[in-house]
Write a protein that holds these residues in place. Structure first.
Motif, PDB file in Angstrom:
ATOM      1  N   ILE A 182       0.859  -1.184   0.000  1.00  0.00           N
ATOM      2  CA  ILE A 182       0.000   0.000   0.000  1.00  0.00           C
ATOM      3  C   ILE A 182       0.895   1.235   0.000  1.00  0.00           C
ATOM      4  N   GLY A 183       0.993   1.876  -1.151  1.00  0.00           N
ATOM      5  CA  GLY A 183       1.901   3.010  -1.312  1.00  0.00           C
ATOM      6  C   GLY A 183       1.223   4.222  -1.896  1.00  0.00           C
ATOM      7  N   ASP A 184       1.896   4.890  -2.837  1.00  0.00           N
ATOM      8  CA  ASP A 184       1.449   6.177  -3.335  1.00  0.00           C
ATOM      9  C   ASP A 184       0.163   6.122  -4.143  1.00  0.00           C
ATOM     10  N   VAL A 233      -4.309   8.803   4.131  1.00  0.00           N
ATOM     11  CA  VAL A 233      -4.874   8.234   5.354  1.00  0.00           C
ATOM     12  C   VAL A 233      -4.722   6.710   5.368  1.00  0.00           C
ATOM     13  N   LEU A 234      -4.868   6.082   4.208  1.00  0.00           N
ATOM     14  CA  LEU A 234      -4.751   4.631   4.133  1.00  0.00           C
ATOM     15  C   LEU A 234      -3.293   4.190   4.117  1.00  0.00           C
ATOM     16  N   ARG A 235      -2.441   4.944   3.430  1.00  0.00           N
ATOM     17  CA  ARG A 235      -1.010   4.624   3.431  1.00  0.00           C
ATOM     18  C   ARG A 235      -0.449   4.668   4.844  1.00  0.00           C
ATOM     19  N   ALA A 236      -0.780   5.735   5.570  1.00  0.00           N
ATOM     20  CA  ALA A 236      -0.237   5.908   6.914  1.00  0.00           C
ATOM     21  C   ALA A 236      -0.753   4.831   7.858  1.00  0.00           C
ATOM     22  N   LEU A 278      -8.056  -5.821  16.027  1.00  0.00           N
ATOM     23  CA  LEU A 278      -7.537  -4.448  16.040  1.00  0.00           C
ATOM     24  C   LEU A 278      -8.086  -3.627  14.876  1.00  0.00           C
ATOM     25  N   ARG A 279      -8.253  -4.255  13.725  1.00  0.00           N
ATOM     26  CA  ARG A 279      -8.802  -3.581  12.540  1.00  0.00           C
ATOM     27  C   ARG A 279      -8.115  -2.237  12.293  1.00  0.00           C
ATOM     28  N   CYS A 280      -6.804  -2.271  12.159  1.00  0.00           N
ATOM     29  CA  CYS A 280      -6.034  -1.031  12.054  1.00  0.00           C
ATOM     30  C   CYS A 280      -6.411  -0.200  10.835  1.00  0.00           C
ATOM     31  N   LEU A 281      -6.859  -0.845   9.749  1.00  0.00           N
ATOM     32  CA  LEU A 281      -7.218  -0.114   8.541  1.00  0.00           C
ATOM     33  C   LEU A 281      -8.651   0.399   8.549  1.00  0.00           C
ATOM     34  N   GLY A 339      -5.634  12.471   6.270  1.00  0.00           N
ATOM     35  CA  GLY A 339      -4.537  12.333   7.212  1.00  0.00           C
ATOM     36  C   GLY A 339      -4.856  11.311   8.285  1.00  0.00           C
ATOM     37  N   TYR A 340      -3.817  10.892   9.002  1.00  0.00           N
ATOM     38  CA  TYR A 340      -3.941   9.819   9.990  1.00  0.00           C
ATOM     39  C   TYR A 340      -2.959  10.084  11.124  1.00  0.00           C
ATOM     40  N   ARG A 341      -3.395   9.789  12.333  1.00  0.00           N
ATOM     41  CA  ARG A 341      -2.514   9.939  13.492  1.00  0.00           C
ATOM     42  C   ARG A 341      -2.740   8.777  14.453  1.00  0.00           C
ATOM     43  N   LYS A 342      -1.642   8.253  14.975  1.00  0.00           N
ATOM     44  CA  LYS A 342      -1.695   7.158  15.946  1.00  0.00           C
ATOM     45  C   LYS A 342      -0.903   7.589  17.168  1.00  0.00           C
TER      46      LYS A 342
END
Length: 242
Positions: free
Chosen positions: A68-70, A75-78, A103-106, A152-155
């Motif tokens: 999973i790249g560019d 949001v999905l890449r991160a 966990l379903r991280c995606l 965007g995505y933040r963890k």
């Protein structure tokens, strides 16, 4: 155990009808099988073209996370990049993560994209929402979405041995029915619970944040809400990148 490797959707349906157990990268089921016994037949979608697409608006269920790249929104890449170790990401699949993992991280990223899921059954292929995927855990073939203008995505940092880290995913979509023509979709993972909400994008980011505060996201604890507020503000104030 026979491992079935269909090369088409119709062949995969035949194996399902014959009792083959679907697997992703087997990273989640292998230990269980070693403990409880292996099925007579297992099936992977890794040779089915529709399950291996990585492109604009589409991601196949058999795609391993390291691919999973560019070609997909940030949001999905991160989200994919934060899952486990490099070794895990080279074997874990999109379908296994969303359907098979607790966990379903995606999932928050997919919800922020307002993604739709294509499901494969022995006698049909159909499209449904992510709520059905979580509730029924069917065999996922792919995800599809309309491209956002920015995301965007933040963890947050987690504690060793503690609950899953808090994550927030956000994406801005065109919406002719929303004030200003844009809608912000936000999804969070709080512990093992995933929650998603949306709000029209206001001229000032703080007004959009205030609108989100009036949804169920406003009940998050102060640290989690601060992460949501910061991520939303950051997404709304930078140029569109997709």
């Amino acid at each position: 155990m026979w491992l079935r490797l269909p090369t088409s959707v119709s062949e995969a349906q035949e194996f399902l009808a014959a009792g083959a157990v679907p697997i992703g990268g087997a990273s989640l089921v292998w230990a269980t099988w070693q403990r409880d016994g292996f099925p007579e037949q297992a099936m992977s979608l890794r040779e089915v073209p529709e399950a291996n697409v990585v492109g604009r608006g589409t991601l196949g269920a058999a795609v391993v996370l390291s691919r999973i790249g560019d070609g997909v929104p940030e949001v999905l890449r991160a989200a994919a990049a934060t899952v486990g170790t490099g070794a895990v990401r080279r074997t874990a699949t999109v379908g296994g993560n969303i359907v098979g993992s607790s966990l379903r991280c995606l999932l928050p990223a997919a919800l922020a994209l307002d993604a739709r899921a294509t499901v494969l059954e022995p006698d049909r292929v159909y499209e449904t929402d992510l709520a059905e995927i979580v509730a029924k855990r069917p065999l996922l073939l792919d995800l599809k979405w309309d491209e956002p203008s920015v995301s965007g995505y933040r963890k947050l940092a987690g504690e060793a041995g503690g609950p899953p880290p808090f994550v927030v995913a956000a994406a801005v979509h065109a919406d002719a029915g929303a004030e200003g023509g844009r809608r912000l979709r936000v999804a969070v993972r709080d512990g093992y619970e995933v929650l998603s909400e949306s709000a029209p994008c206001q001229a000032a980011p703080e007004d959009t944040v205030a609108a989100l505060r009036r949804t169920d996201l406003g009940a998050l604890d102060p640290l989690a809400w601060a992460a949501v507020s910061d991520q939303v503000t950051e997404v709304l104030t930078r140029p569109s990148t997709g």
